[in-house]
Every structure is written in C-alpha cells, then in structure tokens.
Design an enzyme around this catalytic site. Sequence first.
Site, PDB file in Angstrom:
ATOM      1  N   LYS A 159      43.990  33.481 -26.191  1.00 19.98           N
ATOM      2  CA  LYS A 159      42.908  33.344 -27.537  1.00 19.98           C
ATOM      3  C   LYS A 159      42.838  31.764 -27.129  1.00 19.98           C
ATOM      4  O   LYS A 159      43.663  30.923 -27.715  1.00 19.98           O
ATOM      5  CB  LYS A 159      43.694  33.560 -28.713  1.00 19.98           C
ATOM      6  CG  LYS A 159      43.409  34.965 -29.353  1.00 19.98           C
ATOM      7  CD  LYS A 159      44.335  35.129 -30.497  1.00 19.98           C
ATOM      8  CE  LYS A 159      43.471  34.623 -31.642  1.00 19.98           C
ATOM      9  NZ  LYS A 159      42.512  35.220 -32.050  1.00 19.98           N
TER      10      LYS A 159
HETATM   11  N1  PMP Z   1      39.146  40.224 -30.576  1.00 21.00           N
HETATM   12  C1  PMP Z   1      38.868  38.571 -30.791  1.00 21.00           C
HETATM   13  C2  PMP Z   1      37.952  38.041 -29.939  1.00 21.00           C
HETATM   14  C3  PMP Z   1      39.641  38.222 -31.733  1.00 21.00           C
HETATM   15  O1  PMP Z   1      39.556  36.940 -31.945  1.00 21.00           O
HETATM   16  C4  PMP Z   1      40.754  38.977 -32.491  1.00 21.00           C
HETATM   17  C5  PMP Z   1      41.405  38.292 -33.466  1.00 21.00           C
HETATM   18  N2  PMP Z   1      42.651  37.707 -33.141  1.00 21.00           N
HETATM   19  C6  PMP Z   1      40.942  40.311 -32.212  1.00 21.00           C
HETATM   20  C7  PMP Z   1      40.058  40.911 -31.139  1.00 21.00           C
HETATM   21  C8  PMP Z   1      41.875  41.236 -32.815  1.00 21.00           C
HETATM   22  O2  PMP Z   1      43.166  40.695 -32.393  1.00 21.00           O
HETATM   23  P1  PMP Z   1      44.666  40.663 -33.271  1.00 21.00           P
HETATM   24  O3  PMP Z   1      44.313  42.133 -33.813  1.00 21.00           O
HETATM   25  O4  PMP Z   1      45.700  40.553 -32.436  1.00 21.00           O
HETATM   26  O5  PMP Z   1      44.155  39.840 -34.525  1.00 21.00           O
END
Ligand code: PMP
Length: 291
Positions: A159
């Site tokens: 991220k």
């Molecule tokens: N894809 C992206 C690009 C994201 O920013 C997120 C949010 N974090 C997700 C998928 C979903 O990830 P998570 O379930 O870990 O929040």
Amino acid sequence: MAQIPFDQRDGKIWYNGQIVDWKDAKLHVLTHGLHYGSSIYEGVRIYNYKPFKLKEHMERLKHSANCLGFELPYGVNELCEKFLEQIALNDIANGYGRPAAWRGSETMLIGGEGTKINVILAVWKSFENKRNELRENGIRLCISKWRKPNADSSPYSAKCAGVYTLCTIAKNEAVGNGFDDALLLDSRGFITEGTTSNVFFIYGNELHTPTADCFLNGITRQTFIHIAKEKNIKVVERHISLDEAKKADSAFLTGTAIETNPIKSIDDKEYSLSNEIYKLLSNEYSKLVNS
Ligand code: PMP
C-alpha cells in the site's frame, strides 16, 4: 455538512514516538516521500474501541516498507500497542485509523539514502452517510481506461503512494463520467480491483474473485473468502475477463473502509442487488467485525 479539513481537526497523533497535537503534526515541503512517492500507509477500522485485524494491517505496513526498500524503525507489536493507545487517548469508539510511514527530507536524491523513516498513527471518528446510500442503491462502476501495471512493473502488494496515483486518476475520471467509481483491468484484459477495494462475482451458488497476482490481496477479501468457505460456499479464485464478469448474477466490492458494497452496474451491465449469498456474507462480516 462540510468536512473539517484533515489538518484542522482536534485530537492527538502519535508521530515518531511522540504524542503531538493534531494541528502540529507537520512535515517539510521538501520531503522525499512527497516528491518521489516513498510513502506507505494502512487503513484500519475501529469497532467499539477495537481495531479489526490490527496485527495483519501492521504486518502489511512492514511488508509495504520492505517493498519500497526501507525498514520501519518500530516493530509490529509496538505499533499495535501504540495504535491501541491512540484509540483510547482520542476516545474513538467507531472510526478509522491511519498508520503511515515515509522517507524524510534529509536528501532529495532519488534513492533516499540515509533518510529518516517517519511514522505516524492517526485515528478519527468515521461518518457513514454516503456509504449507507451507496450500500442501499448499489455502486455504479465503469471500466477505467487505465490498466493495472504487470506484476513485474509495480510493487502491487504494497500500500504505497505510487500505486494510488492510478487509483486517484481512475476514480476522478469515473466520477467525471457520471459513475461512482472505477474497476481496473490488467494488461491481459482481466478484472483486477476497484480504486480502493477488491471485487467478487456470484454465479449461482459460487463465489468467484480475480486471482490477486498483480493487485492488493485485501485483508477484507481474505476475510470474505474465509467466511464463504466456512459457510460451505464454493470459492473460485481465477482470472476473470470483462465478458465473464458481465455474466455474473451479482457482484460486490470489499475493503476495510467500505466493508462491502453491492455493485449495481459495471458500464451498462446491471446486477441483481438482492442475492442470498451476498446477504449471508455481508451479515457474517458485520457480525465478525462487531464481535
Ligand atoms: N485494493 C486497493 C487498491 C485498496 O486500496 C484496498 C483498501 N486497502 C483494497 C483493495 C482492500 O484492501 P483491504 O481489504 O485490506 O482494506
């Protein structure tokens, strides 16, 4: 009601080991993370004073740092502990937390050698109005003209700011064209993910989701897969083309912030908003995060 800008709120932020007043949590304009995207973050939801999957989020923060070639100066357990203290200190019963880290302003050289790694932990109350509306009506998505980079062209499991450049552009273009948000294909033409969420499709009694081989394998995505398997629902992770996606009965998004949202449409394809499998999974997720 207009949102209070994020630099003008009240509260305390954990900043490099110190507790500082919210409005004093600043950085310099010549910061490596700002100019070259050497920054990473997490989003954590807080339910009844308890963060959901906190350790998993902090471990992913560490993983993201390593993807960008640096180490966090604090361990995962210490960050979890400090995060819990922030929830108590700011009295956040239900809200959102933002751990983040970035290279500082010690150099403007691209490699960022010798830069200090800065870390913050911020938490705030979340407001659900817009989200409830989207949940009720379903989200209207378009396919972005932007493609997810190949696995060998982007640190896709991190991220990090760089990955979000495309997400911001895609989201704004989607909204500009009258949609709520965008889905991105990869260079092979397979569905990847939304701008801040993963995607699932329901075909009869089966749950299908794209193989996370060039995009984020979200923590919520993994939780939904786990719940579905526990409920004896067949889960298929595979490459899904746009044509195949359009043959699904129902579809939905998952992510920490949105939790889950049914998809009303992708471009001109409409999906059913009343699906028993979706209802079961979203109820189970809601029970889990509030347990
Ligand atoms: N894809 C992206 C690009 C994201 O920013 C997120 C949010 N974090 C997700 C998928 C979903 O990830 P998570 O379930 O870990 O929040």
